[in-house]
Design an enzyme around this catalytic site. Structure first.
Site, PDB file in Angstrom:
ATOM      1  N   LYS A 258       0.830  -1.201   0.000  1.00 62.47           N
ATOM      2  CA  LYS A 258       0.000   0.000   0.000  1.00 62.47           C
ATOM      3  C   LYS A 258       0.868   1.256   0.000  1.00 62.47           C
ATOM      4  O   LYS A 258       2.038   1.225   0.419  1.00 62.47           O
ATOM      5  CB  LYS A 258      -0.864   0.024   1.270  1.00 62.47           C
ATOM      6  CG  LYS A 258      -1.908  -1.069   1.364  1.00 62.47           C
ATOM      7  CD  LYS A 258      -2.628  -0.996   2.694  1.00 62.47           C
ATOM      8  CE  LYS A 258      -3.689  -2.064   2.835  1.00 62.47           C
ATOM      9  NZ  LYS A 258      -4.845  -1.831   1.951  1.00 62.47           N
ATOM     10  N   ARG A 332     -10.478 -11.393   1.496  1.00 68.48           N
ATOM     11  CA  ARG A 332     -11.391 -12.395   0.927  1.00 68.48           C
ATOM     12  C   ARG A 332     -10.789 -13.791   0.966  1.00 68.48           C
ATOM     13  O   ARG A 332     -11.514 -14.784   0.954  1.00 68.48           O
ATOM     14  CB  ARG A 332     -11.810 -11.991  -0.482  1.00 68.48           C
ATOM     15  CG  ARG A 332     -10.717 -11.883  -1.493  1.00 68.48           C
ATOM     16  CD  ARG A 332     -11.015 -10.815  -2.526  1.00 68.48           C
ATOM     17  NE  ARG A 332     -10.929  -9.472  -1.943  1.00 68.48           N
ATOM     18  CZ  ARG A 332     -11.292  -8.358  -2.570  1.00 68.48           C
ATOM     19  NH1 ARG A 332     -11.774  -8.422  -3.795  1.00 68.48           N
ATOM     20  NH2 ARG A 332     -11.178  -7.185  -1.975  1.00 68.48           N
TER      21      ARG A 332
END
Length: 429
Positions: A258, A332
Site C-alpha cells: 500500500k 477475501r
C-alpha cells in the site's frame, strides 16, 4: 461510575442534563424553566434543539445542560448525543450528575447509559503524559430521573458499553501491541468469563485442518496466524447464526504494498473481527436466546522473503485452488476459509461476514453506510432495518451475474467456482 434510578434529584447533584426534541421544544423549555428557575425568555433565545446542540446555563451553583436531539430520538442519536456531551465536558460536569428522563420512553434508559459510558473513552491510551483524573469517571454517580427507568435497561446499557470500550481499545491498538495472538487471548478470556465455548487453532493445527488460504496470507509475518472459533448457545435458541470476521491485525498490502501515506491506519483492518468478538460476548452477557457461532481467521499481511506473491496459486479449506493477482486482496482469502469452515462444521441458518475489505466502499458510500451484498432479499431487508435502528446504516449493492466473468482465472478454477456459487446464492463451500 454508578447509575441510580431516582424520583427526584439529590441536593448534591452538580449538573443536570435535559435532552430536548425539536418538535417538543416549547413545552420542554417551559418545564426546564419551572424546574431550574432559569428565565424562559433566555431559554427560548438560546436553545434551538438542533441535533447534538449543547447549551450551557447556570442556576445557582448547578450547571444545566440542554442537549439537542434534533427531530429524531432513535438509539443512535441518543447514544451519540450523550457520548459527545460527556466526552467534551468531562472535566466540568463534576462527580454527581442528573439526567431528566421524565415522560420519556423506557428504552431511552439503555441508550443514555450506553452513551455516557462511551463518552469516557480515552483516545490517548499510549501517551506518556500522566492522565488527569476525572471525578465522574473515578467515583461519580449518575441519577436518572423518571418513573419509567428500568434497572434491567441500566444494566443492559452498561454491559454493551463495557464490551464496546474494550473493543475500541483493541481496534485502536498499534500492531506492536496487537497480534493474532492478542485477539485469540481476548476471545479465550471472554469465553471463560461469560461461559461460552472458544477454540483457538494455532498455525500447526490450521495446517492440519487445511486452512491454507489463511496460512498463505500470514506466511510473511513473524506473528503466526490463528483461527478462532466461538460458540454461544442461549436457552430457547431456535436459530443458528454464523458470524465470520476479518481479523487482519495489520495490513501492509503484502508484496502489492500500500502507499505509505495512510498505512498506519491499517492497524484497524481487524474491525470485522472486533465486531464478531463483541457480538458473541454481548450475546453471552445478556443471555440472548440465540445459537451464535463466531469465527475469526486472524493474521498479519506483512512483507518478507516468505510472503505470498502476485501470481501464486494457493490452496484453500474448500479444496479449491486460488490464483492471487493482488496480495492486498487478502481479506477475501482468509474469509473464504472462515466461511467454508462455518458451513461445513456448523451449518448455520444464517451466515454473515463482516470485513474492512476495500476503501472503494468509502468512495462509494462515504462514512455514513456500509456496503451490503446478499442474494437473500429477506435477510437484506432485516439487516437494513436493524442498521436504521442502530445508526449502522447499510446500503445494498448489486450481485449481478455479469460480474462473475471478472472472477475467472486462466490458471485455476476456484474463482470461477466461487463466483458461480455466490451468484447462485450458495456459499461456494
Amino acid at each position: 461510575m454508578n447509575f441510580l434510578a431516582v424520583s427526584q434529584f439529590s441536593a448534591d447533584t452538580q449538573t443536570i442534563i435535559y435532552p430536548v426534541l425539536k418538535e417538543e421544544l416549547a413545552s420542554q423549555l417551559a418545564v426546564i424553566a419551572e424546574q431550574t428557575a432559569l428565565p424562559l425568555a433566555v431559554l427560548e433565545t438560546e436553545v434551538k434543539a438542533e441535533k447534538a446542540e449543547i447549551t450551557t446555563f447556570f442556576s445557582g451553583e448547578k450547571r444545566i445542560y440542554v442537549l439537542g436531539l434534533g427531530s429524531e430520538a432513535n438509539s443512535h442519536h441518543l447514544i451519540k448525543a450523550f457520548r459527545t456531551l460527556i466526552f467534551k465536558h468531562k472535566t466540568k460536569v463534576g462527580s454527581q450528575i442528573g439526567i431528566s428522563l421524565q415522560n420519556r420512553p423506557a428504552d431511552w434508559t439503555e441508550f443514555v447509559v450506553n452513551g455516557i459510558i462511551l463518552g469516557t473513552y480515552d483516545f490517548g491510551l499510549y501517551k506518556s503524559d500522566p492522565k488527569t483524573p476525572v471525578a465522574l469517571f473515578e467515583q461519580g454517580t449518575v441519577e436518572l430521573l423518571s418513573a419509567e427507568v428500568n434497572p434491567e435497561l441500566i444494566e443492559k446499557g452498561k454491559s454493551i458499553a463495557e464490551t464496546q470500550l474494550q473493543l475500541f481499545t483493541l481496534l485502536n491498538a498499534p500492531s506492536n501491541f496487537k497480534t493474532p495472538q492478542t485477539l485469540a487471548s481476548w476471545a479465550m478470556h471472554s469465553g471463560e468469563k461469560y461461559g461460552y465455548k472458544v477454540r483457538v487453532f494455532d498455525s500447526g493445527e490450521c495446517h492440519s485442518l487445511g486452512l491454507f488460504a489463511l496460512l498463505a496470507v500470514g506466511q510473511g509475518s513473524k506473528s503466526e496466524p490463528e483461527f478462532i472459533v466461538m460458540e454461544y448457545k442461549g436457552e430457547g435458541a431456535t436459530q443458528k447464526v454464523g458470524l465470520v470476521g476479518k481479523g487482519v491485525t495489520f495490513d501492509t498490502g503484502g508484496i502489492s504494498i500500500k502507499p505509505s501515506e495512510n498505512m498506519h491506519l491499517m492497524k484497524s483492518d481487524m474491525g470485522g473481527a472486533a465486531a464478531v468478538l463483541g457480538a458473541v460476548e454481548v450475546a453471552a452477557k445478556l443471555k440472548l436466546p440465540i445459537h451464535l457461532i463466531g469465527i475469526v481467521p486472524t493474521t498479519e499481511n506483512s512483507v518478507d522473503g516468505e510472503s505470498m506473491k502476485p501470481g501464486d496459486v494457493i490452496q484453500s479449506y474448500a479444496g479449491k485452488t486460488i490464483e492471487v493477482t493482488d496480495t492486498d486482496a487478502e481479506g477475501r482469502l482468509i474469509l473464504a476459509d472462515g466461511l467454508t469452515y462455518a458451513v461445513r462444521n456448523f451449518k448455520p441458518d444464517v451466515l454473515i461476514d463482516l470485513a474492512t475489505l476495500t476503501g472503494s466502499i468509502i468512495r462509494t458510500l462515504g462514512y455514513h453506510a456500509a456496503g451490503l451484498f446478499t442474494t437473500s432479499d429477506l435477510l437484506g431487508k432485516k439487516l437494513k432495518r436493524a442498521g436504521e435502528r442502530t445508526g449502522e446504516r447499510l446500503w445494498r449493492l448489486p450481485m449481478w451475474e455479469d460480474y462473475a466473468d471478472h472472477l475467472k482465472s486462466d490458471n485455476c478454477r476456484c474463482s470461477e467456482f466461487f463466483g458461480r456459487a455466490a451468484f447462485s446464492g450458495h456459499s461456494g463451500c
